[in-house]
Design an enzyme around this catalytic site. Structure first.
Site, PDB file in Angstrom:
ATOM      1  N   ASN A 159       0.968  -1.303  -0.125  1.00 52.43           N
ATOM      2  CA  ASN A 159       0.075   0.008   0.040  1.00 52.43           C
ATOM      3  C   ASN A 159       0.941   1.045  -0.044  1.00 52.43           C
ATOM      4  O   ASN A 159       0.521   2.226  -0.651  1.00 52.43           O
ATOM      5  CB  ASN A 159      -1.044  -0.035   1.209  1.00 52.43           C
ATOM      6  CG  ASN A 159      -1.761   1.202   1.319  1.00 52.43           C
ATOM      7  OD1 ASN A 159      -2.596   1.254   0.485  1.00 52.43           O
ATOM      8  ND2 ASN A 159      -1.518   2.078   2.209  1.00 52.43           N
ATOM      9  N   ASP A 228       1.017   6.510   0.701  1.00 49.43           N
ATOM     10  CA  ASP A 228       0.464   5.496  -0.241  1.00 49.43           C
ATOM     11  C   ASP A 228       0.975   5.707  -1.658  1.00 49.43           C
ATOM     12  O   ASP A 228       0.985   6.832  -2.203  1.00 49.43           O
ATOM     13  CB  ASP A 228      -1.330   5.846  -0.304  1.00 49.43           C
ATOM     14  CG  ASP A 228      -1.872   5.040   0.736  1.00 49.43           C
ATOM     15  OD1 ASP A 228      -1.180   5.349   1.992  1.00 49.43           O
ATOM     16  OD2 ASP A 228      -2.726   4.493   0.529  1.00 49.43           O
ATOM     17  N   ASP A 259      -0.286  -6.918   3.446  1.00 51.17           N
ATOM     18  CA  ASP A 259      -0.593  -5.940   4.338  1.00 51.17           C
ATOM     19  C   ASP A 259      -1.761  -5.070   3.881  1.00 51.17           C
ATOM     20  O   ASP A 259      -1.873  -4.538   2.818  1.00 51.17           O
ATOM     21  CB  ASP A 259       0.332  -5.152   4.935  1.00 51.17           C
ATOM     22  CG  ASP A 259       0.290  -4.223   6.038  1.00 51.17           C
ATOM     23  OD1 ASP A 259      -0.136  -4.623   6.931  1.00 51.17           O
ATOM     24  OD2 ASP A 259       0.496  -2.978   5.860  1.00 51.17           O
ATOM     25  N   HIS A 263      -6.909  -1.055   0.988  1.00 48.96           N
ATOM     26  CA  HIS A 263      -6.601   0.351   1.024  1.00 48.96           C
ATOM     27  C   HIS A 263      -5.833   0.651  -0.333  1.00 48.96           C
ATOM     28  O   HIS A 263      -5.109   1.657  -0.461  1.00 48.96           O
ATOM     29  CB  HIS A 263      -5.858   0.903   2.087  1.00 48.96           C
ATOM     30  CG  HIS A 263      -6.711   0.784   3.410  1.00 48.96           C
ATOM     31  ND1 HIS A 263      -8.030   1.246   3.529  1.00 48.96           N
ATOM     32  CD2 HIS A 263      -6.526  -0.230   4.806  1.00 48.96           C
ATOM     33  CE1 HIS A 263      -8.396   1.019   4.819  1.00 48.96           C
ATOM     34  NE2 HIS A 263      -7.556   0.204   5.497  1.00 48.96           N
ATOM     35  N   GLU A 300      -4.777  -9.340   4.321  1.00 53.54           N
ATOM     36  CA  GLU A 300      -5.263  -8.851   5.642  1.00 53.54           C
ATOM     37  C   GLU A 300      -6.394  -7.984   5.323  1.00 53.54           C
ATOM     38  O   GLU A 300      -6.320  -6.825   4.916  1.00 53.54           O
ATOM     39  CB  GLU A 300      -4.204  -7.996   6.414  1.00 53.54           C
ATOM     40  CG  GLU A 300      -4.725  -7.317   7.835  1.00 53.54           C
ATOM     41  CD  GLU A 300      -4.063  -6.270   8.452  1.00 53.54           C
ATOM     42  OE1 GLU A 300      -3.974  -5.912   9.452  1.00 53.54           O
ATOM     43  OE2 GLU A 300      -3.201  -5.468   7.291  1.00 53.54           O
TER      44      GLU A 300
END
Ligand code: CA
Length: 566
Positions: A159, A228, A259, A263, A300
């Protein structure tokens, strides 16, 4: 338990290489030297689905073991050499020994170079964290693990990068070639992140460039130190594919724990689970499977079962079941199965036929013993739920000892407790993080010597799970009970049928009845309990009380099918 093992016992090339001493490291010396195929670890074939057959172990390298030798020895920081020295604790590669945990795969929290202690802000994706060792040592770890039948999965942080990553430093100038590798705004957008946190961060004026002292901010959902990446830019996707290829092929890992996958791609204020994120994951899974057949992607998705269910098997092989984790701990704490029934029903409805990644807690939650108010009995029942339930179980290092810890995060990531030596056998130097104050009573050496310890229970449960296909990957059907303290599941795979029972309460339970899933219990003669060897009462009608008394917090596994021929 019978003496038969369902694990294929062919001699693997890796085992042969190790047995003949052809390995490139000193590790080969500890592999059983005989060429007896029974001593060989199960083959690590490159086939999808291997994760259904193993118990995972999550490791924070910084806290697992400090090397006893070499340049990183005795500095109070766990490292790859220390981990290699302790691999036999997880699995010595010999199915006939009983003093290892029987782990079939490890998940390493981030091992790439990072300025933080936890490693989730990476500055160099192609280099092992200096505190942990070198790329060469990492390859040695993978070889040593594979020789024992342990697969290796690493955390992959897609991410974001560290704000100190070269890419970000190059992107800070508005007209820099890498500008579009991150996400910028020249206006104040006035929204925050999903948990109320600031997500737009201004560079300090001295980093903005002299022509751009006006407002411009970058997006970082977790923290200003973790900008990000912009996955709408195909160059970023290409760079991360190449990075994944490096770990799969050059470093030899068997897959990734991804991870914060929800997002990856934001759409303005929609900051989780966008259609673009799903599409990106499908492409990434394809890429990994083509690059290395049989590689595993675990995601996740830290949310309820509804949100997890949105990620199909074409995006993630496994997704962590956060709601089930909470339910297992809560059912144990409350001595009431109601919440487990609820979540199992939801999983069955929303994720039928889906492979599950199960756990009690990971590195982000208070340790299970602390959630259970230091009740070791509760930790035993929780272990029973995890290790007799469906899915691929993940044991967080130290959980098998009953290590404790509450937030802040460093205290749930404390050094592993190996012995009652000065620094718990973790190091001969003061550790990077203070030890759990209870380490002198709670450690591997002491619990190994005690057949009634939590560690001995973990070893027995994992061993039984490894030996029984129905426990590893069989269907799981909750069995209703007349007492809410009694949790039971029927596990079934092929001809094998098992009944698992956990007494969630801290008192013995008698006078309970289990309802037959099919209307009437059919139990063949010779049916037996596999963990304690206790006698069974034959069923009589639709309600069955297989054991007069269920001991407090105890787990039972009953074989309902006739024992398989050897
Ligand atoms: Ca060290």
């Amino acid at each position: 338990m019978t003496g038969t093992s369902p694990l294929p016992r062919q001699l693997t090339v890796a085992a042969l290489v190790a047995a003949l001493g052809l390995g490139c490291s000193s590790e080969s010396a500890s592999v059983p030297p005989e060429l007896d195929p029974a001593a060989a670890p199960p083959p690590l074939e490159a086939a999808d689905g291997w994760w259904r057959e193993v118990t995972f172990y999550e490791i924070f390298v910084r806290s697992f073991a400090d090397a006893s030798d070499g340049p990183l020895a005795d500095d109070g920081i766990g490292d790859l050499t220390g981990l290699i020295e302790r691999l036999d604790y997880l699995n010595d590669g010999d199915p006939d020994t009983r003093d290892d945990l029987g782990i079939g795969a490890i998940w390493l929290m981030p091992v790439a170079e990072s300025p933080s202690y936890h490693g989730y802000d990476v500055v160099d994706f192609y280099r092992i964290e200096r505190d942990y060792g070198t790329n060469e040592e990492f390859r040695r770890l993978v070889g040593a693990a594979h020789r024992r039948g342990i697969r290796v999965v690493v955390d992959l942080v897609l991410n974001h990068t560290s704000s100190r990553h070269l890419w970000f430093r190059e992107a800070r100038e508005p007209d820099a070639p890498r500008r579009d590798w991150y996400i910028w705004s020249y206006e104040r957008l006035g929204y925050v992140g999903p948990w109320g946190q600031p997500v737009w961060h201004q560079l300090p004026w001295w980093q903005r460039g002299w022509r751009h002292l006006n407002y411009h901010a970058y997006y970082g959902i977790f923290w200003s130190g973790m900008p990000d990446l912009n996955y709408r830019n195909p160059d970023v996707t290409a760079a991360m594919h190449e990075m994944a290829r490096f770990w799969l092929q050059d470093m030899g890992v068997d897959g990734f724990r991804l991870d914060a996958v929800r997002h990856l791609i934001e759409d303005g204020r929609v900051q989780a689970g966008t259609p673009e994120t799903h599409a990106w994951l499908r492409e990434f899974l394809d890429f990994c499977k083509q690059t290395k057949p049989g590689s595993l992607l675990i995601g996740e998705v830290w949310d309820n079962t509804e949100a997890v269910a949105a990620y199909g098997p074409d995006e993630l092989d496994l997704a962590f079941q956060f709601e089930l984790a909470e339910a297992m701990v809560r059912a144990t704490r409350d001595a009431d199965r109601a919440r487990l029934d609820e979540v199992y029903e939801k999983i069955r409805r929303l994720q039928p036929d889906r492979d599950l990644a199960t756990f009690l807690t990971n590195h982000d939650q208070p340790r299970v013993l602390s959630q259970l108010y230091d009740d070791l009995g509760g930790a035993r029942a929780a272990a029973g739920l995890l290790l007799t339930g469906p899915g691929t179980p993940f044991v967080y290092y130290g959980e098998e000892l009953g290590m404790s810890g509450n937030k802040p995060d460093p205290q749930i990531r404390r050094p592993m407790q190996w012995s009652d030596a000065r620094y718990a056998g973790f190091s001969t130097h003061r550790p990077w993080q203070q030890l759990d104050p209870g380490f002198e009573r709670t450690h591997v050496a002491g619990q190994t010597a005690d057949a009634a310890s939590l560690l001995s229970l973990y070893r027995r449960l994992i061993r039984l799970r490894s030996a029984r296909p129905a426990l590893r990957s069989g269907a799981a059907e909750p069995v209703a009970a007349t007492d809410p303290r009694v949790w039971a599941l029927e596990r079934r795979r092929g001809p094998e049928r098992l009944l698992t029972i956990v007494n969630l309460g801290e008192e013995p339970v008698a006078g309970y009845g289990l309802e037959a899933p099919g209307g009437a219990w059919t139990v063949p003669p010779g049916a037996r309990e596999l963990l304690h060897g206790v006698e069974l009462d034959p069923p009589n009608g639709a309600l069955w009380t297989p054991l007069d008394t269920l001991e407090p917090r105890a787990t039972y596994v009953i074989e309902l099918s006739a024992p398989a021929a050897p």
